[in-house]
Design an enzyme around this catalytic site. Structure first.
Site, PDB file in Angstrom:
ATOM      1  N   HIS A 419       0.816  -1.219   0.000  1.00  0.00           N
ATOM      2  CA  HIS A 419       0.000   0.000   0.000  1.00  0.00           C
ATOM      3  C   HIS A 419       0.849   1.268   0.000  1.00  0.00           C
ATOM      4  O   HIS A 419       0.319   2.374  -0.172  1.00  0.00           O
ATOM      5  CB  HIS A 419      -0.934   0.008   1.211  1.00  0.00           C
ATOM      6  CG  HIS A 419      -2.342   0.375   0.864  1.00  0.00           C
ATOM      7  ND1 HIS A 419      -2.640   1.453   0.070  1.00  0.00           N
ATOM      8  CD2 HIS A 419      -3.535  -0.180   1.191  1.00  0.00           C
ATOM      9  CE1 HIS A 419      -3.957   1.559  -0.064  1.00  0.00           C
ATOM     10  NE2 HIS A 419      -4.519   0.564   0.601  1.00  0.00           N
ATOM     11  N   ARG A 420       2.158   1.145   0.171  1.00  0.00           N
ATOM     12  CA  ARG A 420       3.007   2.328   0.116  1.00  0.00           C
ATOM     13  C   ARG A 420       3.216   2.808  -1.305  1.00  0.00           C
ATOM     14  O   ARG A 420       3.429   3.997  -1.535  1.00  0.00           O
ATOM     15  CB  ARG A 420       4.374   2.037   0.757  1.00  0.00           C
ATOM     16  CG  ARG A 420       4.325   1.730   2.245  1.00  0.00           C
ATOM     17  CD  ARG A 420       5.698   1.307   2.752  1.00  0.00           C
ATOM     18  NE  ARG A 420       6.164   0.087   2.101  1.00  0.00           N
ATOM     19  CZ  ARG A 420       7.342  -0.481   2.335  1.00  0.00           C
ATOM     20  NH1 ARG A 420       8.179   0.071   3.206  1.00  0.00           N
ATOM     21  NH2 ARG A 420       7.680  -1.598   1.710  1.00  0.00           N
TER      22      ARG A 420
END
Length: 448
Positions: A419-420
């Protein structure tokens, strides 16, 4: 005579170093009481109302609404002294704000200008004593002491030397009277450590003696050392779970047309095409549209590195454990080349002859767990990659096709991603494109 005190933005805890002024709750010239909220600020964590530890008249405010201030920067100044005296119905009459109106004489809270004169009893009683709101606590703070709260003492009148709202909240939530504490900070300032020490002492006194628990014997069983491939896999998966904030999305797709296309390809002359090769070709086309997922995070540089080549890893289960061989430059290969390379690497994996080059450098992983007869999974990302596409078994299921119920070949696809490197919209777009290609293989013709 009034004394002007400066109130600075306190340390709001949790490593926060600045805050933004949202709303001023007081105006210049307004009288404020001790612990009255004077400004609402926004930090990276939450909105906080900041109380002022002084009582008096606000003489200046520093910063307009919307201004970002670092911790320790001046917030406002307050004039404390006779100018801010207010009438009281009982007690000592007009007193300084924040000093209380009880019957004990105000002289108990005052100090002379010189300590030696007071000690010798020769002070000039006609001279005007100077108010010292922090006298009781400050004198206690100057005495040698450790981070252990002093025994309960008579309540100290005047403002409590606390700046941090978090310290006040911690004491309030635990019904702890801050006036009974001696602070270990500068000038007797009560710190969070002082409150926590007091709470620990109180808990220790209230705790009843406990009977020592009987020793726990280790359960019997077989111990298997984590070493070799199993140990390497354990270390890498643990690192992935520890460092990568992953998320998973999935979708069901009608793979009937893809299976028909593969059958037609294999009916023609030439090498047979594997289903894994077709899925790999779809992956590389999807990564060309969504390059965010063909990347990794450089933690030290705090950068996302997007790669211009696709080294496609694929999970292979062997007698010695799980391995992930890597197909180099998969984006430049056609279905025949991908089929041949998958076959070569799979054979080497089962024979135990994979080289370090064959097992390193992957940028994206394709995991066909459908070979184990399961529909779905939430796999762990192969660190330091950013995503992994999972493919379940292809099985006949009822499906609405062209407005009618029919039996179709259905597969569940899942995408686990870091998700980064992207948000859900990018991940969903990638997975939707893969599903469209599975359902309508002719979509790939646009990129060939």
């Amino acid at each position: 005579m009034a004394q002007v005190l400066e109130f600075k933005l306190p340390d709001l805890g949790e490593g926060l170093t600045e805050a933004v002024i949202v709303t001023w709750l007081v105006q210049v010239g307004e009288v404020v009481a001790i612990d009255q909220p004077v400004v609402e600020v926004e930090t990276a964590k939450a909105m906080v109302e900041v109380p002022c530890p002084y009582g008096g008249v606000v003489t200046a405010r520093f910063g307009e609404e919307g201004t970002e201030l670092p911790v320790g920067a001046p917030l406002l100044t307050v004039a404390v002294g006779e100018a801010t005296a207010v009438p009281e119905p009982e007690g000592s009459g007009n007193v300084l704000v924040g000093y209380g109106t009880g019957t004990p004489p105000a002289r108990r809270r005052r100090i002379r200008n010189t300590a030696p004169e007071r000690a010798n009893g020769t002070a000039d009683r006609g001279s005007e004593p100077r108010p010292a709101p922090h006298t009781a606590v400050a004198e206690a703070a100057r005495a040698p002491h450790a981070h252990v709260p002093a025994p309960p003492s008579p309540l100290t009148e005047g403002p409590v030397p606390v700046i941090s709202p978090l310290v006040r909240r911690l004491a309030r939530d635990n019904d702890l009277d801050l006036r009974r504490l001696s602070g270990s900070g500068p000038d007797g300032l009560i710190l969070r450590a002082d409150v926590e020490d007091a709470l620990r002492v109180s808990a220790a006194r209230a705790a009843a003696p406990k009977t020592p628990a009987p020793p726990v014997t280790a359960p019997s069983g077989t111990r298997i050392p984590l070493k070799g491939i199993r140990g390497a896999v354990a270390d890498k998966l643990s690192r992935s779970r520890r460092e990568i904030p992953d998320a998973t999305c999935w979708v069901d797709a009608d793979a009937t047309e893809l299976m028909r296309a593969r059958t037609a390809m294999n009916a023609a002359a030439g090498p047979r095409i594997s289903l894994l090769a077709l899925l790999a070709r779809i992956c590389t086309a999807a990564l060309a549209r969504h390059p965010e997922l063909n990347s990794y995070v450089d933690v030290e540089a705090r950068e996302i590195v997007q790669l211009d080549h696709v080294h496609l890893g694929f999970a292979a289960q062997t007698d010695r454990g799980l391995v992930v061989p890597v197909v180099r430059d998969a984006q430049a290969r056609d279905a025949e080349s991908l089929t041949a390379e998958f076959a070569r690497l799979t054979e080497s994996a089962h024979a135990g002859t994979l080289t370090p080059t064959d097992l390193t450098g992957g940028t994206f992983t394709l995991n066909n767990y459908g070979v184990f007869g399961v529909d779905g999974s939430t796999p762990i990302i192969n660190h330091p990659e950013a995503a992994m596409l999972g493919v379940g078994r292809i099985v006949a299921k009822p499906w609405v096709h062209e407005g009618e119920l029919a039996v179709r070949q259905v597969v569940q696809l899942s995408l686990t991603f870091d998700h980064r490197v992207c948000d859900g919209g990018t991940a969903g777009g990638f997975l939707r494109y893969v599903a469209d290609c599975v359902e309508q293989p002719t979509v790939l013709l646009r990129t060939l």
